[in-house]
Design an enzyme around this catalytic site. Structure first.
Site, PDB file in Angstrom:
ATOM      1  N   HIS A   1      -8.075  -5.150  -0.193  1.00  0.00           N
ATOM      2  CA  HIS A   1      -6.872  -4.455   0.257  1.00  0.00           C
ATOM      3  C   HIS A   1      -6.546  -4.888   1.685  1.00  0.00           C
ATOM      4  O   HIS A   1      -7.425  -5.049   2.522  1.00  0.00           O
ATOM      5  CB  HIS A   1      -7.131  -2.943   0.224  1.00  0.00           C
TER       6      HIS A   1
ATOM      7  N   ASP B   1      -9.991  -3.909  -4.570  1.00  0.00           N
ATOM      8  CA  ASP B   1      -9.234  -2.837  -3.913  1.00  0.00           C
ATOM      9  C   ASP B   1      -9.398  -1.530  -4.688  1.00  0.00           C
ATOM     10  O   ASP B   1      -9.198  -1.504  -5.904  1.00  0.00           O
ATOM     11  CB  ASP B   1      -7.755  -3.256  -3.898  1.00  0.00           C
TER      12      ASP B   1
ATOM     13  N   SER C   1       0.826  -1.200   0.000  1.00  0.00           N
ATOM     14  CA  SER C   1       0.000   0.000   0.000  1.00  0.00           C
ATOM     15  C   SER C   1       0.871   1.265   0.000  1.00  0.00           C
ATOM     16  O   SER C   1       1.633   1.478  -0.949  1.00  0.00           O
ATOM     17  CB  SER C   1      -0.959  -0.057   1.195  1.00  0.00           C
TER      18      SER C   1
END
Length: 317
Positions: free
Chosen positions: A285, A255, A163
């Site tokens: 995610h 996501d 991320s």
């Protein structure tokens, strides 16, 4: 409606239903301090157990604004010359820490049979851009120098993160390709990274609500981090990616950031970089640190790490 439009795995649906029943507040509502507590609490109930390793110890390295906390892992007590994994955690540049990512780092060391150094870089909003990339680059250069504290002969870096840490993975790799460290980056491995302007993508609209990471949270993270939209150390796809080392990228099918990872993978392929790209369907995610709550994510993580292992074997051949 989401069930009709999008494939959602059964264990993912169960987890999302649980979150909906809890009806908690988003990070953008509670702020950074409580958001950090929430992420630790989520990890405590949702993440798979840590692997038993021979070495796990806390260290520091010099940084641009003081010492940077690190955690060093190795499945072996001692080893010959080898690459070392630099792990850069996620959390929107605002939340996340060594503890939240502890169990994942033990998994990485176990699966790759390599040492891992996890970096506790400075967080926004207390330390906005460019504190995080400054710290990550400093840590990468320190690890590459094979400092005595590690007791390892380092032959190369595998830079990895999820991320926001996926963003920092790409940014740090780009910096070290432009101005090399003592050993090369042999593989970079961003996990559902923020590589481009995520707000412009279809996935951001499709999965902005109801899939753990929300559009509102992403907008808040972006505001806290305060990185310039035209700076390659904030938006790494704008940087010179022509010299990128072999790369393994994964995204999650549900996501909001999915299309950013897709776009970056395509960008590298168009420039001739060796890329392995995984888009894992029906999962959200954050799955790499939710493997107790979402057991099917373990196989996805193993596929991703297996591809890194293949690239390392090819580089060593």
């Amino acid at each position: 409606m989401a069930d009709i439009e999008h494939y959602v795995r059964d264990d993912v649906r169960g987890f999302l239903d649980m979150l909906e029943a809890m009806n908690g507040q988003g990070v953008e509502e509670v702020g950074a301090v409580q958001g950090r507590e929430q992420m630790r609490a989520m990890g405590a109930i949702a993440e798979a157990p840590a692997r038993e390793l021979a070495v796990q110890k806390d260290l520091t390295c010099p940084g641009p604004a003081g010492d940077i906390p690190l955690r060093f892992y190795d499945v072996k007590e001692s080893r010959g010359p080898s690459p070392i994994v630099l792990f850069l955690h996620g959390g929107g540049f605002v939340i996340g820490d060594l503890e939240v990512y502890n169990n994942l780092c033990t998994e990485i060391s176990h699966a790759l049979d390599l040492p891992v150094v996890s970096v506790d870089y400075r967080l926004a909003p207390e330390h906005p851009f460019p504190a995080a990339p400054d710290d990550c680059e400093a840590a990468a250069r320190w690890v590459a120098s094979a400092p005595a504290e590690l007791g390892r002969e380092v032959t190369g870096l595998v830079i990895m993160g999820d991320s926001a840490g996926g963003n920092l993975t790409i940014v740090t790799t780009n910096q070290l390709m432009a101005d090399p460290a003592d050993v090369p980056v042999v593989v970079q491995a961003p996990i559902y990274p923020v590589a481009s302007d995520v707000s412009q993508h279809d996935s951001f609209a499709s999965f902005a609500d109801g899939f753990l990471l929300t559009g509102a949270a992403m907008a808040w993270f972006t505001e806290q981090y305060a990185g310039p939209a035209d700076d390659p150390r904030n938006v790494p796809i704008l940087g010179d990616c022509s010299n990128t080392p072999p790369t393994v990228i994964c995204t999650a099918g549900l996501d909001p950031l999915r299309d950013s990872g897709r776009e970056y993978a395509a960008h590298l392929i168009q420039q001739g970089t060796e890329v392995s790209y995984f888009e894992f369907p029906g999962i959200i995610h954050g799955f790499t640190t939710l493997r107790k709550a979402i057991p099917s994510g373990q196989a996805d993580l193993e596929a991703f790490l297996g591809a890194i292992r293949v690239k390392l074997e090819r580089a060593a051949a």
